[in-house]
Design an enzyme around this catalytic site. Structure first.
Site, PDB file in Angstrom:
ATOM      1  N   HIS A   1      63.603  23.128  13.643  1.00 19.70           N
ATOM      2  CA  HIS A   1      64.682  23.186  14.484  1.00 19.70           C
ATOM      3  C   HIS A   1      64.659  22.007  15.535  1.00 19.70           C
ATOM      4  O   HIS A   1      65.653  21.558  15.946  1.00 19.70           O
ATOM      5  CB  HIS A   1      64.388  24.667  15.417  1.00 19.70           C
ATOM      6  CG  HIS A   1      64.871  25.810  14.450  1.00 19.70           C
ATOM      7  ND1 HIS A   1      64.159  27.126  14.925  1.00 19.70           N
ATOM      8  CD2 HIS A   1      65.047  25.879  13.134  1.00 19.70           C
ATOM      9  CE1 HIS A   1      64.264  27.737  13.853  1.00 19.70           C
ATOM     10  NE2 HIS A   1      64.875  27.140  12.831  1.00 19.70           N
TER      11      HIS A   1
ATOM     12  N   TRP B   1      60.094  32.419   4.350  1.00 18.88           N
ATOM     13  CA  TRP B   1      59.201  33.567   4.594  1.00 18.88           C
ATOM     14  C   TRP B   1      59.808  34.779   5.171  1.00 18.88           C
ATOM     15  O   TRP B   1      60.607  34.531   6.144  1.00 18.88           O
ATOM     16  CB  TRP B   1      57.862  33.120   5.146  1.00 18.88           C
ATOM     17  CG  TRP B   1      57.782  32.524   6.433  1.00 18.88           C
ATOM     18  CD1 TRP B   1      58.067  31.364   6.802  1.00 18.88           C
ATOM     19  CD2 TRP B   1      58.037  33.265   7.633  1.00 18.88           C
ATOM     20  NE1 TRP B   1      57.923  31.289   8.091  1.00 18.88           N
ATOM     21  CE2 TRP B   1      58.130  32.434   8.835  1.00 18.88           C
ATOM     22  CE3 TRP B   1      57.813  34.724   8.066  1.00 18.88           C
ATOM     23  CZ2 TRP B   1      58.110  32.746  10.123  1.00 18.88           C
ATOM     24  CZ3 TRP B   1      57.992  34.935   9.545  1.00 18.88           C
ATOM     25  CH2 TRP B   1      57.915  34.101  10.506  1.00 18.88           C
TER      26      TRP B   1
ATOM     27  N   GLU C   1      62.240  23.807  21.641  1.00 16.70           N
ATOM     28  CA  GLU C   1      61.806  23.835  20.575  1.00 16.70           C
ATOM     29  C   GLU C   1      60.532  23.297  20.282  1.00 16.70           C
ATOM     30  O   GLU C   1      59.378  23.705  19.475  1.00 16.70           O
ATOM     31  CB  GLU C   1      62.726  23.454  19.476  1.00 16.70           C
ATOM     32  CG  GLU C   1      64.180  24.407  19.294  1.00 16.70           C
ATOM     33  CD  GLU C   1      64.001  25.669  18.869  1.00 16.70           C
ATOM     34  OE1 GLU C   1      63.524  26.525  19.622  1.00 16.70           O
ATOM     35  OE2 GLU C   1      64.121  25.976  17.595  1.00 16.70           O
TER      36      GLU C   1
ATOM     37  N   GLU D   1      64.973  32.469  13.659  1.00 23.22           N
ATOM     38  CA  GLU D   1      64.448  32.795  14.953  1.00 23.22           C
ATOM     39  C   GLU D   1      64.151  34.296  14.834  1.00 23.22           C
ATOM     40  O   GLU D   1      62.952  34.673  15.210  1.00 23.22           O
ATOM     41  CB  GLU D   1      64.930  32.342  16.060  1.00 23.22           C
ATOM     42  CG  GLU D   1      65.032  30.935  16.416  1.00 23.22           C
ATOM     43  CD  GLU D   1      63.567  30.337  16.826  1.00 23.22           C
ATOM     44  OE1 GLU D   1      62.844  31.170  17.452  1.00 23.22           O
ATOM     45  OE2 GLU D   1      63.406  29.124  16.825  1.00 23.22           O
TER      46      GLU D   1
ATOM     47  N   THR E   1      57.848  25.428  22.180  1.00 21.34           N
ATOM     48  CA  THR E   1      57.456  26.612  21.329  1.00 21.34           C
ATOM     49  C   THR E   1      56.543  26.225  20.221  1.00 21.34           C
ATOM     50  O   THR E   1      55.560  26.795  19.797  1.00 21.34           O
ATOM     51  CB  THR E   1      58.415  27.603  21.022  1.00 21.34           C
ATOM     52  OG1 THR E   1      59.503  26.628  20.285  1.00 21.34           O
ATOM     53  CG2 THR E   1      59.061  28.460  22.056  1.00 21.34           C
TER      54      THR E   1
ATOM     55  N   ASP F   1      58.754  26.589  11.692  1.00 19.97           N
ATOM     56  CA  ASP F   1      60.213  26.376  11.921  1.00 19.97           C
ATOM     57  C   ASP F   1      60.712  25.759  13.065  1.00 19.97           C
ATOM     58  O   ASP F   1      61.448  25.235  13.104  1.00 19.97           O
ATOM     59  CB  ASP F   1      60.376  27.961  12.018  1.00 19.97           C
ATOM     60  CG  ASP F   1      60.266  28.916  10.598  1.00 19.97           C
ATOM     61  OD1 ASP F   1      60.275  28.164   9.568  1.00 19.97           O
ATOM     62  OD2 ASP F   1      60.530  29.998  10.807  1.00 19.97           O
ATOM     63  N   GLU F   2      59.934  25.928  14.202  1.00 20.06           N
ATOM     64  CA  GLU F   2      60.269  25.352  15.416  1.00 20.06           C
ATOM     65  C   GLU F   2      60.153  23.774  15.393  1.00 20.06           C
ATOM     66  O   GLU F   2      61.189  23.162  16.001  1.00 20.06           O
ATOM     67  CB  GLU F   2      59.190  25.635  16.774  1.00 20.06           C
ATOM     68  CG  GLU F   2      58.602  27.152  16.719  1.00 20.06           C
ATOM     69  CD  GLU F   2      59.869  28.093  17.337  1.00 20.06           C
ATOM     70  OE1 GLU F   2      61.038  27.671  17.258  1.00 20.06           O
ATOM     71  OE2 GLU F   2      59.487  29.326  17.647  1.00 20.06           O
TER      72      GLU F   2
ATOM     73  N   HIS G   1      60.358  35.421  13.955  1.00 19.97           N
ATOM     74  CA  HIS G   1      59.070  34.885  14.647  1.00 19.97           C
ATOM     75  C   HIS G   1      58.817  36.333  15.468  1.00 19.97           C
ATOM     76  O   HIS G   1      57.599  36.765  15.685  1.00 19.97           O
ATOM     77  CB  HIS G   1      59.513  34.080  15.761  1.00 19.97           C
ATOM     78  CG  HIS G   1      60.106  32.617  14.920  1.00 19.97           C
ATOM     79  ND1 HIS G   1      60.537  31.698  15.434  1.00 19.97           N
ATOM     80  CD2 HIS G   1      59.964  32.481  13.397  1.00 19.97           C
ATOM     81  CE1 HIS G   1      60.639  30.428  14.639  1.00 19.97           C
ATOM     82  NE2 HIS G   1      60.455  31.061  13.489  1.00 19.97           N
TER      83      HIS G   1
ATOM     84  N   GLU H   1      59.722  35.297  22.252  1.00 16.55           N
ATOM     85  CA  GLU H   1      60.663  35.172  21.201  1.00 16.55           C
ATOM     86  C   GLU H   1      61.658  36.447  21.080  1.00 16.55           C
ATOM     87  O   GLU H   1      62.961  36.373  20.423  1.00 16.55           O
ATOM     88  CB  GLU H   1      59.640  35.256  19.876  1.00 16.55           C
ATOM     89  CG  GLU H   1      58.802  33.838  19.588  1.00 16.55           C
ATOM     90  CD  GLU H   1      59.512  32.846  18.875  1.00 16.55           C
ATOM     91  OE1 GLU H   1      60.731  33.035  18.687  1.00 16.55           O
ATOM     92  OE2 GLU H   1      58.989  31.968  18.871  1.00 16.55           O
TER      93      GLU H   1
HETATM   94 FE   LIG Z   1      62.593  28.109  18.379  1.00 15.55          FE
HETATM   95 FE   LIG Z   2      60.867  31.055  17.621  1.00 12.91          FE
END
Ligand SMILES: [Fe+2]
Ligand SMILES: [Fe+2]
Length: 334
Positions: free
Chosen positions: A207, A37, A171, A118, A174, A203-204, A121, A80
């Site tokens: 990761h 995205w 990670e 990242e 967050t 996403d976090e 974000h 971020e």
């Molecule tokens: Fe992150």
């Molecule tokens: Fe992030």
């Protein structure tokens, strides 16, 4: 290409080199650009026909956000936005170093791919803040500039074992923070922010899985070294934005963290859960066959940390925190 690095403990460096095939196997966890995205997917399209309705609906939902939510959102966005400091940190961990900036070894490809993901974000959430019109953007931007200038120390000192432990924990932190903020925002009547937070949290989470898989690889190859690094890193709570500053308050990070704790976005109990989950995933509890001495002691100390953090959280619960004024929200107190 030859794997290059900064000077460091040669045994740990060898572990990092031995791990290259494992890290190569983890790289597909990065999403391709095409399937990712982008911030503009989640914000009004000013080249489209419905931009003014889309903008009006974003601004309308943002009116439902409380001052506490705005403060926590700003703090997360600022965190971020200090991404340059985090990429720099990753590059300082021995063995992960991307000396030319375009190296092809798996650690370098991971660090660039992670950074590239990242980057979205901060971009999307800063865009939301800008369009929502609810916060003092100049103050937010000054905070970002201060934070990057002030720098960031993971406490790893270039040690990749500590660095990857830190990343595994961070990670998760967050992820939890975005997820919980998103759920609060959704309940308050801000579905667009809710969706944004959920995508970032996903996403976090991805990761986090990769960093933890890297740590599993390290633990298998060097249990004593891994336990030493885990004990040292998990025994401290070092947040990435702790040097946050708005030029006014000397305790800005702490004030932001208190608000986050109060509205249930992230607190010491979440940190205890975070460490506990990590310890379980690494199966430290049942880790036998360690040599007599430090390694077994480190394992036991690590396993005792969640209880210790929960006890500290109870003490914190009894502390009264007075409301403070945040320039981010035009000096209103929360
Ligand atoms: Fe992150
Ligand atoms: Fe992030």
């Amino acid at each position: 290409m030859k794997h290059q690095q900064l000077t460091m403990d040669p045994d740990r460096l060898q572990v990092m080199i031995d791990l290259l095939p494992h890290v190569d196997g983890l790289l597909p966890n990065l999403k391709s650009v095409e399937e990712s995205w982008q911030p503009s997917d989640l914000l009004p399209d000013f080249g489209g026909e419905t931009w003014s309705e889309d903008l009006a609906s974003l601004r309308a939902e943002a009116l439902n956000l409380s001052d506490e939510m705005l403060v926590v959102l700003v703090g997360n966005v600022v965190t971020e936005e200090a991404l340059p400091s985090y990429q720099t940190a990753l590059n300082r961990f021995g063995g992960l170093t991307d000396r030319t900036g375009v190296e092809t070894h798996a650690w370098a490809r991971w660090s660039r791919g992670w950074t590239a993901e990242e980057k979205r974000h901060g971009a999307v959430t800063l865009g939301y803040l800008y369009l929502a019109g609810r916060v003092d953007m100049n103050s937010v931007e000054q905070t970002i500039q201060h934070l990057i200038r002030n720098g960031f120390d993971t406490g790893a000192g270039g040690d990749p074992f500590r660095g990857l432990t830190y990343a595994s924990i961070q990670e998760h932190a967050t992820k939890t923070s975005w997820r919980q903020l998103g759920s609060i925002a959704g309940k308050a009547g801000a579905p667009q922010l809710h969706k944004m937070c959920g995508l970032i949290a996903a996403d976090e989470a991805r990761h986090e899985r990769v960093y933890r898989a890297m740590m599993k690889g390290i633990l298998e190859r060097d249990p004593e070294g891994a336990l030493e690094a885990l004990r040292d890193t998990l025994g401290r709570v070092a947040m990435p934005a702790k040097t946050m500053a708005d030029g006014k308050s000397r305790h800005l990070f702490q004030h932001f963290a208190h608000v986050g704790q109060r509205i249930g976005v992230y607190g010491l109990r979440d940190y205890a859960d975070n460490v506990e989950g990590f310890v379980e995933e690494l199966r430290l509890d049942g880790l036998e066959g360690l040599p007599e001495g430090d390694a077994a002691r480190h394992r036991d100390e690590i396993c005792a940390l969640p209880v210790r953090y929960r006890q500290q959280a109870e003490i914190l619960d009894r502390q009264r925190v007075r409301p403070v004024a945040f320039p981010w929200i035009h000096g209103r107190r929360v």
